[in-house]
Write a protein that holds these residues in place. Structure first.
Motif, mmCIF file in Angstrom:
data_model
loop_
_atom_site.group_PDB
_atom_site.id
_atom_site.type_symbol
_atom_site.label_atom_id
_atom_site.label_comp_id
_atom_site.label_asym_id
_atom_site.label_seq_id
_atom_site.Cartn_x
_atom_site.Cartn_y
_atom_site.Cartn_z
ATOM 1 N N GLY A 189 0.782 -1.229 0.000
ATOM 2 C CA GLY A 189 0.000 0.000 0.000
ATOM 3 C C GLY A 189 0.813 1.276 0.000
ATOM 4 N N HIS A 190 2.118 1.178 0.159
ATOM 5 C CA HIS A 190 2.988 2.352 0.122
ATOM 6 C C HIS A 190 3.608 2.467 -1.270
ATOM 7 C CE1 HIS A 190 3.371 3.168 4.576
ATOM 8 N NE2 HIS A 190 2.832 1.959 4.572
ATOM 9 N N ARG A 191 3.612 3.666 -1.799
ATOM 10 C CA ARG A 191 4.321 3.925 -3.046
ATOM 11 C C ARG A 191 5.785 4.154 -2.719
ATOM 12 N NH1 ARG A 191 3.346 9.027 -7.221
ATOM 13 N NH2 ARG A 191 4.940 8.421 -8.741
ATOM 14 N N CYS A 192 6.651 3.281 -3.201
ATOM 15 C CA CYS A 192 8.060 3.322 -2.820
ATOM 16 C C CYS A 192 8.970 3.438 -4.024
ATOM 17 C CB CYS A 192 8.432 2.061 -2.030
ATOM 18 S SG CYS A 192 7.598 1.914 -0.437
ATOM 19 N N LEU A 193 10.134 3.992 -3.766
ATOM 20 C CA LEU A 193 11.212 4.073 -4.742
ATOM 21 C C LEU A 193 12.395 3.333 -4.138
ATOM 22 C CD1 LEU A 193 11.784 5.418 -7.519
ATOM 23 C CD2 LEU A 193 12.798 7.325 -6.247
ATOM 24 N N LEU A 194 12.791 2.246 -4.773
ATOM 25 C CA LEU A 194 13.893 1.435 -4.279
ATOM 26 C C LEU A 194 15.205 1.954 -4.861
ATOM 27 C CD1 LEU A 194 12.299 -2.094 -4.807
ATOM 28 C CD2 LEU A 194 11.973 -0.507 -2.895
ATOM 29 N N VAL A 195 16.182 2.214 -3.996
ATOM 30 C CA VAL A 195 17.432 2.848 -4.411
ATOM 31 C C VAL A 195 18.613 2.072 -3.852
ATOM 32 C CG1 VAL A 195 18.819 4.952 -4.343
ATOM 33 C CG2 VAL A 195 16.327 5.113 -4.409
ATOM 34 N N VAL A 196 19.559 1.716 -4.724
ATOM 35 C CA VAL A 196 20.840 1.149 -4.290
ATOM 36 C C VAL A 196 21.884 2.233 -4.494
ATOM 37 C CG1 VAL A 196 22.573 -0.629 -4.689
ATOM 38 C CG2 VAL A 196 20.139 -1.205 -4.842
ATOM 39 N N GLU B 49 8.453 -6.167 8.737
ATOM 40 C CA GLU B 49 7.703 -5.663 9.893
ATOM 41 C C GLU B 49 7.361 -4.182 9.781
ATOM 42 O OE1 GLU B 49 8.795 -7.644 13.932
ATOM 43 O OE2 GLU B 49 10.667 -7.453 12.792
ATOM 44 N N LEU B 50 8.190 -3.437 9.052
ATOM 45 C CA LEU B 50 7.912 -2.004 8.886
ATOM 46 C C LEU B 50 6.558 -1.756 8.233
ATOM 47 C CD1 LEU B 50 11.356 -0.764 7.512
ATOM 48 C CD2 LEU B 50 10.407 -0.255 9.769
ATOM 49 N N LYS C 181 4.159 6.504 8.725
ATOM 50 C CA LYS C 181 3.119 5.464 8.877
ATOM 51 C C LYS C 181 3.715 4.064 8.742
ATOM 52 C CE LYS C 181 -0.755 8.383 7.361
ATOM 53 N NZ LYS C 181 0.006 9.642 7.384
ATOM 54 N N LEU C 182 4.823 3.859 9.438
ATOM 55 C CA LEU C 182 5.504 2.566 9.457
ATOM 56 C C LEU C 182 5.475 2.001 10.874
ATOM 57 C CD1 LEU C 182 8.635 3.457 7.288
ATOM 58 C CD2 LEU C 182 6.559 2.279 6.537
ATOM 59 N N SER C 183 5.631 0.688 10.985
ATOM 60 C CA SER C 183 5.617 0.015 12.276
ATOM 61 C C SER C 183 7.040 -0.279 12.729
ATOM 62 C CB SER C 183 4.838 -1.292 12.184
ATOM 63 O OG SER C 183 3.500 -1.063 11.774
ATOM 64 N N ALA C 184 7.317 -0.050 13.999
ATOM 65 C CA ALA C 184 8.639 -0.360 14.535
ATOM 66 C C ALA C 184 8.793 -1.875 14.674
ATOM 67 C CB ALA C 184 8.821 0.304 15.893
#
Length: 241
Positions: A43-50, A238-239, A150-153
């Motif tokens: 549900g999160h729009r993410c950009l993966l970066v190396v 878990e995040l 809005k992430l979980s620890a």
């Protein structure tokens, strides 16, 4: 809004994605060094970066990403790190940075490096209570970062100061010196650059790393990289629960 998930290496990114879905990818190819790709994560729009390894690569990569992508809401830096104290941060544990230290900035003196010795701060910025300067340390607020993004620890999350270095500490003597002078819990090679970019951009920054080794030791029993990578994937998942 887009959340950036940044790792230093493709190996760490693959571990993160394996943690998400056991296939090593989420909606896109696995990015190589210097690349990024868009991908939804629960549900999160993410950009993966190396980013590549080290503070210079990290600075170049995150600068390009933030410059080319509008609407970035924050950055999560995931990876592995060394522990200065295996009793406080054991092998395989997950640590959130509550500050980032760069011990290599400033004037070299007989007593060590004086970050204010060259009179130029790394960054000057305006905070809610006035003007601030960054020298060799950035204070972080992981709890606030989790809330804003809005992430979980993750369970069993530890917190402590993280130190960014250009060269990995390879001797017990240097590890003791850094501990006495700065009291860090973990050592990494990218966090300060990423934290500085987020501070300058005014966006939240989270840094979570799993412990792969004891800082300053090259003994095989003090290195558990594979275990740390597996733990990294588990805690990354878990995040987003």
């Amino acid at each position: 809004m887009t959340l950036v998930i940044a790792t230093a290496t493709q190996t760490e990114m693959k571990a993160v994605l394996l943690g998400f879905n056991r296939r090593g990818r989420v909606g896109c190819k696995l990015p190589t060094t210097g690349e990024c790709c868009e991908s939804p994560v629960n549900g999160h729009r993410c950009l993966l970066v190396v980013t590549g390894v080290g503070p210079v690569n990290a600075a170049l990569s995150i600068g390009r990403v933030l410059g080319e992508n509008k609407g970035v809401c924050g950055v999560v830096n995931l990876g592995v790190a060394g522990s200065f104290d295996l009793e406080q941060a054991p092998l395989g544990s997950v640590v959130a940075a509550d500050s980032e230290i760069w011990p290599e900035y400033g004037l070299h003196t007989a007593e060590g490096i004086d970050p204010r010795g060259i009179k130029f701060p790394v960054l000057e910025y305006t905070g809610v209570d006035g003007q601030y300067s960054v020298w060799d340390r950035i204070e972080l607020e992981p709890e606030k970062g989790f809330r804003l993004l809005k992430l979980s620890a993750p369970k069993d999350l530890l917190k402590g100061a993280s130190m960014t270095v250009s060269g990995v500490t390879g001797t017990e003597e240097r590890a003791r010196m850094l501990t006495e002078r700065y009291a860090p819990l973990t050592e990494n090679m990218e966090g300060f650059s990423l934290a500085l970019a987020c501070l300058q951009a005014g966006i939240p920054f989270l840094e979570l790393r799993t412990v792969s080794n004891l800082v300053g030791s090259r003994k095989p029993e003090h290195w558990k990289l594979d275990d740390a990578l597996q733990a990294l994937g588990r805690h990354a998942r878990e995040l987003f629960v």
